[in-house]
Design an enzyme around this catalytic site. Structure first.
Site, PDB file in Angstrom:
ATOM      1  N   LYS A  40      19.113   7.983 -12.769  1.00 49.59           N
ATOM      2  CA  LYS A  40      18.819   8.848 -11.728  1.00 49.59           C
ATOM      3  C   LYS A  40      18.691  10.102 -11.486  1.00 49.59           C
ATOM      4  O   LYS A  40      17.806  10.919 -11.122  1.00 49.59           O
ATOM      5  CB  LYS A  40      19.752   8.614 -10.296  1.00 49.59           C
ATOM      6  CG  LYS A  40      19.717   7.318  -9.491  1.00 49.59           C
ATOM      7  CD  LYS A  40      20.641   7.726  -8.552  1.00 49.59           C
ATOM      8  CE  LYS A  40      20.632   5.751  -8.407  1.00 49.59           C
ATOM      9  NZ  LYS A  40      21.751   5.141  -7.673  1.00 49.59           N
ATOM     10  N   GLN A  83      27.409   7.687  -5.709  1.00 51.53           N
ATOM     11  CA  GLN A  83      27.260   6.519  -6.020  1.00 51.53           C
ATOM     12  C   GLN A  83      28.849   5.456  -5.613  1.00 51.53           C
ATOM     13  O   GLN A  83      29.243   5.890  -5.830  1.00 51.53           O
ATOM     14  CB  GLN A  83      27.284   6.544  -8.151  1.00 51.53           C
ATOM     15  CG  GLN A  83      27.041   5.756  -8.690  1.00 51.53           C
ATOM     16  CD  GLN A  83      25.790   5.010  -7.778  1.00 51.53           C
ATOM     17  OE1 GLN A  83      24.875   5.863  -8.158  1.00 51.53           O
ATOM     18  NE2 GLN A  83      25.707   3.911  -8.000  1.00 51.53           N
ATOM     19  N   ASP A 130      19.780   8.212   0.700  1.00 53.39           N
ATOM     20  CA  ASP A 130      20.192   6.176   0.356  1.00 53.39           C
ATOM     21  C   ASP A 130      20.075   5.992   1.581  1.00 53.39           C
ATOM     22  O   ASP A 130      19.578   4.372   1.773  1.00 53.39           O
ATOM     23  CB  ASP A 130      22.046   6.001  -0.219  1.00 53.39           C
ATOM     24  CG  ASP A 130      21.862   5.990  -1.091  1.00 53.39           C
ATOM     25  OD1 ASP A 130      20.876   5.438  -1.969  1.00 53.39           O
ATOM     26  OD2 ASP A 130      22.541   6.304  -1.667  1.00 53.39           O
TER      27      ASP A 130
END
Ligand code: NAP
Length: 281
Positions: free
Chosen positions: A52, A96, A119
């Site tokens: 990422k 994460q 997200d």
């Protein structure tokens, strides 16, 4: 039968993002910023975070990576996310998952404002999706929609079956397909006659987490088959769809690897840029 090239599509999307970030920099004199928070030392998570972060550079996004030790306390984690929430240089925050077991992930994620929730996991963003309103949508199902759009798959009025109902894939996937006027069935571990349900699908999306779970007998001739699954078998990546047999029946199919997987980071970066555009305007 045609194989969907997720890798090529993702590369095109990522290349185009550079133009959007450059335009924002020129107009507002500000760089787009993504904060990634990794707590602990899980090797798979570390790999995802590295991917990422490296994707950020290519898209012209400044990355703020925070690597915290496994013994980070709940208060320390929440304090970091709150400070990122009030930082104007940060347009997106990604924590994460999974987090170390002693931490309450829900409370940490709740510290991310929905405007920086790249997200798309927050109740507000999922609520907006359910209401058909503009918000931020979870990256993997958004990537699937982008593939379907780019490969000109007609969704309106078509029968779509999603196998899996997780909050990060199956559920938002079903809502996106519904918002696109498909007739949607969501299957899960308690579904009776799963094979029959799947065999009625014009568009079949598998997000189960079981290698080669969808076999040819569960697929209608000419169906579009999207495989979200990522399973490791004998060191190799395998999808939820038995590609060799199902590809004989499908009209269009995503491979694993190289299908949905590469789209997820491309859509994450897209979400960051979208959040930045909304914040700067
Ligand atoms: P998950 O949270 O474990 O959800 C799996 C879903 O499959 C659940 O809804 C479960 O039903 C259903 N299921 C399990 N066994 C079943 C069965 N025998 N019959 C019918 N349904 C069954 O997994 P996830 O996070 O959604 O991920 C799914 C897969 O996608 C995994 O392989 C994951 O690695 C992959 N993934 C890929 C990406 C990407 O970037 N491509 C991103 C995220 C996830 P219940 O709800 O009844 O338990």
């Amino acid at each position: 039968m045609m194989v969907i090239d997720g890798k090529k599509t993702a590369t095109e999307i990522r290349a185009r993002l550079r133009g959007r970030t450059a335009a924002l920099e020129e107009k507002y004199g500000k760089k787009v910023g993504l904060a990634v928070v990794l707590i602990g030392d899980d090797p798979a998570s570390l790999g995802y975070v590295r991917n990422k972060v490296s994707g950020c550079e290519e898209a012209g996004v400044r990355d703020f990576a925070h690597y915290l030790p496994p013994d980070t306390t709940q208060a320390q984690a929440e304090e970091l996310v709150r400070s990122l929430a009030s930082d104007d240089a940060v347009h997106g925050i990604l924590v994460q998952l999974p987090l170390p077991k002693h931490l309450d992930a829900e409370r940490i994620l709740a510290c991310i404002p929905s405007s920086k929730d790249v997200d798309g996991f927050s109740a507000e963003n999922i609520g907006k999706l359910a209401l058909g309103e503009e918000g931020i949508v979870a990256c993997t199902p958004l990537g699937v929609m982008e593939l379907l759009r780019r490969y000109s798959v007609e969704l309106r009025g078509k029968r779509a079956v999603v196998v899996g109902r997780s909050n990060i894939v199956g559920r938002p996937m079903a809502l996106l397909l519904l918002n696109a006027d498909a007739t949607v069935t969501v299957c899960h571990s308690r579904t009776e006659n799963l094979a029959e349900e799947c065999a009625r699908a014009d568009i079949l999306v598998a997000a189960v987490g079981k290698p080669n779970f969808i076999t040819a007998d569960m697929v209608k001739d000419g169906a579009v088959v999207v495989d979200v699954g990522i399973n490791r078998v004998d060191g190799k990546l395998v999808g939820d769809v038995d590609f060799s047999s199902v590809s004989q029946k499908a009209s269009l199919i995503t491979p694993v690897p190289g299908g949905v997987g590469p789209m997820t980071i491309a859509m994450l970066l897209t979400n960051v840029v979208t959040c930045a555009e909304r914040a700067m305007k």
